[in-house]
Design a protein around this motif. Structure first.
Motif, PDB file in Angstrom:
ATOM      1  N   ARG A 165       3.846  19.869  56.418  1.00  0.00           N
ATOM      2  CA  ARG A 165       5.093  20.266  57.084  1.00  0.00           C
ATOM      3  C   ARG A 165       6.012  21.026  56.131  1.00  0.00           C
ATOM      4  NH1 ARG A 165       8.019  15.314  59.179  1.00  0.00           N
ATOM      5  NH2 ARG A 165       7.092  14.310  57.365  1.00  0.00           N
ATOM      6  N   ALA A 166       6.195  20.481  54.922  1.00  0.00           N
ATOM      7  CA  ALA A 166       7.097  21.122  53.962  1.00  0.00           C
ATOM      8  C   ALA A 166       6.627  22.524  53.609  1.00  0.00           C
ATOM      9  CB  ALA A 166       7.207  20.256  52.701  1.00  0.00           C
ATOM     10  N   TRP A 167       5.335  22.691  53.344  1.00  0.00           N
ATOM     11  CA  TRP A 167       4.828  24.006  52.949  1.00  0.00           C
ATOM     12  C   TRP A 167       4.766  24.971  54.127  1.00  0.00           C
ATOM     13  CZ3 TRP A 167       0.294  22.854  49.019  1.00  0.00           C
ATOM     14  CH2 TRP A 167       0.868  22.458  47.793  1.00  0.00           C
ATOM     15  N   SER A 168       4.494  24.472  55.307  1.00  0.00           N
ATOM     16  CA  SER A 168       4.526  25.353  56.482  1.00  0.00           C
ATOM     17  C   SER A 168       5.901  25.959  56.659  1.00  0.00           C
ATOM     18  CB  SER A 168       4.141  24.576  57.747  1.00  0.00           C
ATOM     19  OG  SER A 168       2.782  24.207  57.732  1.00  0.00           O
ATOM     20  N   LEU A 169       6.934  25.194  56.349  1.00  0.00           N
ATOM     21  CA  LEU A 169       8.294  25.686  56.523  1.00  0.00           C
ATOM     22  C   LEU A 169       8.617  26.847  55.598  1.00  0.00           C
ATOM     23  CD1 LEU A 169      10.036  22.249  57.059  1.00  0.00           C
ATOM     24  CD2 LEU A 169       9.976  24.131  58.717  1.00  0.00           C
ATOM     25  N   VAL A 170       7.964  26.913  54.434  1.00  0.00           N
ATOM     26  CA  VAL A 170       8.168  28.073  53.558  1.00  0.00           C
ATOM     27  C   VAL A 170       7.662  29.331  54.261  1.00  0.00           C
ATOM     28  CG1 VAL A 170       7.691  29.097  51.303  1.00  0.00           C
ATOM     29  CG2 VAL A 170       7.919  26.603  51.508  1.00  0.00           C
ATOM     30  N   TRP A 171       6.447  29.261  54.803  1.00  0.00           N
ATOM     31  CA  TRP A 171       5.882  30.418  55.489  1.00  0.00           C
ATOM     32  C   TRP A 171       6.669  30.764  56.756  1.00  0.00           C
ATOM     33  CZ3 TRP A 171       3.131  34.493  54.722  1.00  0.00           C
ATOM     34  CH2 TRP A 171       2.616  35.211  55.822  1.00  0.00           C
ATOM     35  N   LEU A 172       7.042  29.777  57.520  1.00  0.00           N
ATOM     36  CA  LEU A 172       7.782  30.023  58.760  1.00  0.00           C
ATOM     37  C   LEU A 172       9.137  30.662  58.469  1.00  0.00           C
ATOM     38  CD1 LEU A 172       6.853  26.671  60.504  1.00  0.00           C
ATOM     39  CD2 LEU A 172       6.045  28.945  61.169  1.00  0.00           C
ATOM     40  N   THR A 173       9.740  30.307  57.339  1.00  0.00           N
ATOM     41  CA  THR A 173      11.002  30.934  56.934  1.00  0.00           C
ATOM     42  C   THR A 173      10.767  32.368  56.479  1.00  0.00           C
ATOM     43  OG1 THR A 173      11.894  28.786  56.272  1.00  0.00           O
ATOM     44  CG2 THR A 173      12.981  30.744  55.386  1.00  0.00           C
ATOM     45  N   MET A 174       9.730  32.599  55.697  1.00  0.00           N
ATOM     46  CA  MET A 174       9.417  33.959  55.240  1.00  0.00           C
ATOM     47  C   MET A 174       9.241  34.917  56.409  1.00  0.00           C
ATOM     48  SD  MET A 174       6.687  33.749  52.111  1.00  0.00           S
ATOM     49  CE  MET A 174       7.238  33.501  50.417  1.00  0.00           C
ATOM     50  N   THR A 175       8.679  34.419  57.488  1.00  0.00           N
ATOM     51  CA  THR A 175       8.310  35.282  58.626  1.00  0.00           C
ATOM     52  C   THR A 175       9.269  35.155  59.806  1.00  0.00           C
ATOM     53  OG1 THR A 175       6.774  33.534  59.328  1.00  0.00           O
ATOM     54  CG2 THR A 175       5.874  35.342  58.012  1.00  0.00           C
TER      55      THR A 175
ATOM     56  N   TYR B  89      13.428  20.336  52.995  1.00  0.00           N
ATOM     57  CA  TYR B  89      12.403  21.383  52.937  1.00  0.00           C
ATOM     58  C   TYR B  89      12.625  22.478  53.977  1.00  0.00           C
ATOM     59  CZ  TYR B  89      10.523  18.267  49.582  1.00  0.00           C
ATOM     60  OH  TYR B  89      10.403  17.487  48.469  1.00  0.00           O
ATOM     61  N   LYS B  90      13.553  22.261  54.879  1.00  0.00           N
ATOM     62  CA  LYS B  90      14.029  23.352  55.723  1.00  0.00           C
ATOM     63  C   LYS B  90      15.060  24.196  54.973  1.00  0.00           C
ATOM     64  CE  LYS B  90      13.430  20.801  60.092  1.00  0.00           C
ATOM     65  NZ  LYS B  90      14.148  20.155  61.229  1.00  0.00           N
ATOM     66  N   ALA B  91      15.895  23.535  54.190  1.00  0.00           N
ATOM     67  CA  ALA B  91      16.993  24.222  53.509  1.00  0.00           C
ATOM     68  C   ALA B  91      16.532  25.033  52.311  1.00  0.00           C
ATOM     69  CB  ALA B  91      18.036  23.191  53.062  1.00  0.00           C
ATOM     70  N   ILE B  92      15.537  24.530  51.573  1.00  0.00           N
ATOM     71  CA  ILE B  92      15.141  25.192  50.319  1.00  0.00           C
ATOM     72  C   ILE B  92      14.675  26.632  50.546  1.00  0.00           C
ATOM     73  CG2 ILE B  92      13.379  25.161  48.501  1.00  0.00           C
ATOM     74  CD1 ILE B  92      13.793  22.109  48.358  1.00  0.00           C
ATOM     75  N   PRO B  93      13.701  26.891  51.420  1.00  0.00           N
ATOM     76  CA  PRO B  93      13.268  28.288  51.579  1.00  0.00           C
ATOM     77  C   PRO B  93      14.302  29.154  52.296  1.00  0.00           C
ATOM     78  CG  PRO B  93      12.088  26.874  53.113  1.00  0.00           C
ATOM     79  CD  PRO B  93      12.860  25.962  52.209  1.00  0.00           C
TER      80      PRO B  93
ATOM     81  N   HIS C 228      10.810   9.110  42.841  1.00  0.00           N
ATOM     82  CA  HIS C 228      11.804   8.137  43.287  1.00  0.00           C
ATOM     83  C   HIS C 228      12.940   8.791  44.077  1.00  0.00           C
ATOM     84  CE1 HIS C 228      10.093   6.982  39.304  1.00  0.00           C
ATOM     85  NE2 HIS C 228       9.717   5.936  40.019  1.00  0.00           N
ATOM     86  N   LEU C 229      12.773  10.032  44.505  1.00  0.00           N
ATOM     87  CA  LEU C 229      13.801  10.697  45.300  1.00  0.00           C
ATOM     88  C   LEU C 229      13.616  10.370  46.777  1.00  0.00           C
ATOM     89  CD1 LEU C 229      13.949  14.129  43.435  1.00  0.00           C
ATOM     90  CD2 LEU C 229      15.385  12.107  43.118  1.00  0.00           C
ATOM     91  N   CYS C 230      14.654  10.604  47.562  1.00  0.00           N
ATOM     92  CA  CYS C 230      14.668  10.128  48.950  1.00  0.00           C
ATOM     93  C   CYS C 230      15.037  11.216  49.945  1.00  0.00           C
ATOM     94  CB  CYS C 230      15.625   8.943  49.082  1.00  0.00           C
ATOM     95  SG  CYS C 230      14.986   7.436  48.362  1.00  0.00           S
ATOM     96  N   SER C 231      14.603  12.437  49.712  1.00  0.00           N
ATOM     97  CA  SER C 231      14.876  13.483  50.688  1.00  0.00           C
ATOM     98  C   SER C 231      13.958  13.327  51.895  1.00  0.00           C
ATOM     99  CB  SER C 231      14.692  14.867  50.061  1.00  0.00           C
ATOM    100  OG  SER C 231      13.336  15.090  49.747  1.00  0.00           O
ATOM    101  N   THR C 232      14.299  14.024  52.965  1.00  0.00           N
ATOM    102  CA  THR C 232      13.456  14.087  54.157  1.00  0.00           C
ATOM    103  C   THR C 232      13.041  15.547  54.356  1.00  0.00           C
ATOM    104  OG1 THR C 232      15.187  14.594  55.788  1.00  0.00           O
ATOM    105  CG2 THR C 232      14.904  12.271  55.156  1.00  0.00           C
ATOM    106  N   ILE C 233      12.428  15.811  55.473  1.00  0.00           N
ATOM    107  CA  ILE C 233      11.973  17.173  55.761  1.00  0.00           C
ATOM    108  C   ILE C 233      13.158  18.133  55.892  1.00  0.00           C
ATOM    109  CG2 ILE C 233      11.912  17.256  58.293  1.00  0.00           C
ATOM    110  CD1 ILE C 233       9.003  18.129  55.874  1.00  0.00           C
ATOM    111  N   GLU C 234      14.370  17.618  56.081  1.00  0.00           N
ATOM    112  CA  GLU C 234      15.555  18.481  56.174  1.00  0.00           C
ATOM    113  C   GLU C 234      15.766  19.260  54.882  1.00  0.00           C
ATOM    114  OE1 GLU C 234      17.261  19.089  58.988  1.00  0.00           O
ATOM    115  OE2 GLU C 234      15.666  17.855  59.836  1.00  0.00           O
TER     116      GLU C 234
END
Length: 388
Positions: free
Chosen positions: A312-322, A277-281, A269-275
């Motif tokens: 998209r969310a999981w790709s952002l973890v890898w893109l941030t790592m690298t 998932y950019k901030a978390i990693p 029931h949460l309402c976050s967007t892809i933003e």
């Protein structure tokens, strides 16, 4: 030895962790994410590491041997219904499927592979999206989770590397299995930011769950209210994580990256967007370098809109790592969109943000004041422990 920025642990064999065609937990999302990264040319073959199979001894770092044998028997069709239910198997959440022990052990082994990549100095970071099954208990399956790979990995890091471990869980569901596994352990700190259990499984993760004995003060929960949006979630996450890392000073950070706090997710029931998932990693990456010499292991977790959100969310973890997050094209790759639009049940996003797709639920006003009162309660004991 030249240390890589990051290692990506993956094999298509991990798709064998599949309950049935109608079950919401679908590891096809691993392949969707993998192919999205390949289309972006963000993933080289030489940094893809195949997962190994975890041994029974490694799984038994957390799980009872009788439970491991029950999982094996269930996967062979040899466990009667009454016994299966006692172990949390054969339920609507965790149905029995063929070779379920082997499929589960491969997910555990993937997380241990990621651990060894980082702790043996071959990579600063490692990502294993097949892991993050945080609801599994010592002797019982729960919430789609058979073996708790994160708990096993934490105990493995303690045993083999003498590590002081910070576990950070941003799944919409409380990371209950990991919390209870280390509830009295002062060398493991668990931080879970999740939707309040008032409305959502597993119903735990209140601010008063702080640990016990020598582990008191090292279990930290920040439940947020239903319909929380980006601004509140990100502010709570950044404030809590900075304070916890400063307080605990870990040797290594392991993050569980459930993608089910998004407003498209059908189970929460949460309402976050892809933003979000950019901030978390981004912050996890920064703090790993500030406090842990870069040692950061990330796993997957929940996420039940497997077409529009999880890749998209999981790709952002890898893109941030690298270090590739800021170099993204605005539009998702056409080849990826063409291939998967034939199978998707919803219209796929064209962009990294959520512009071209209409939310399936109404937008809600942020419940900021309630969330910050909860945050202050959760952080109070951190500051109290720092003064001792």
């Amino acid at each position: 030895m030249i240390k890589r920025d990051a290692s990506f642990v993956f094999s298509t064999e991990q798709l064998a962790y599949k309950f049935n065609d109608d079950h919401p937990f679908n590891h096809l999302r691993l392949q969707l994410t993998f192919e999205l990264l390949k289309e972006l040319k963000a993933l080289d073959d030489n940094i893809i590491i195949p997962p190994r199979m975890a041994t029974d001894e490694e799984i038994a770092l957390i799980h009872d041997e009788a439970y491991i044998e029950a999982v094996k028997s269930a996967g062979r069709g040899e466990l009667n219904e009454a016994t299966a239910v006692n172990y949390g198997l054969g339920t609507d959440d965790t149905p029995i499927f063929a070779n379920m022990h082997e499929a589960s052990a491969l997910l555990v082994g993937g997380t241990l592979t990621a651990v060894d990549e980082v702790m043996q100095g071959r990579s600063n970071h490692a990502l294993h999206l097949g892991g993050g099954l945080h609801h599994g208990f010592k002797g019982k399956a729960s919430g789609f989770c058979i073996y708790n790979d994160s708990s096993i990995a934490i105990e493995y890091m303690k045993k083999h590397y003498g590590a002081r471990v910070l576990y950070v869980d941003t799944d919409a569901h409380h990371g209950d299995g990991v919390q209870w596994a280390f509830y009295d352990d002062p060398d493991v700190c668990t931080l879970s930011i999740h939707e309040t259990g008032r409305y959502l499984f597993p119903g735990t993760g209140q601010v008063h769950e702080k640990g016990s004995g020598r582990g008191y003060g090292f279990s930290i929960n920040v439940p947020v209210d239903a319909f929380t949006e980006d601004h509140s979630f990100i502010e709570v996450y950044e404030t809590a994580l900075r304070e916890v890392v400063s307080f605990f000073k870990p040797d290594v950070i392991i993050t569980q990256n459930g993608a089910d706090a998004h407003h498209f997710d059908p189970l929460t029931h949460l309402c976050s967007t892809i933003e979000t998932y950019k901030a978390i990693p981004k912050l996890a990456h920064q703090l790993a370098h500030e406090y842990c010499d870069g040692r950061w292991i990330a796993v997957g977790g929940g996420g039940y809109d497997i077409w529009r959100v999880v890749p998209r969310a999981w790709s952002l973890v890898w893109l941030t790592m690298t270090g590739q997050q800021d170099q993204l094209p605005r539009r998702l790759p056409d080849n990826w969109l063409r291939k998967w639009s034939r199978q998707a049940e919803e219209e796929l996003p064209l962009f990294w943000d959520d512009q071209n797709i209409v939310p399936t639920i109404p937008r809600k006003q942020e419940i900021t004041e309630k969330n910050f009162k909860t945050l202050e309660k959760a952080l109070y004991h951190i500051r109290t422990e720092q003064r001792r």
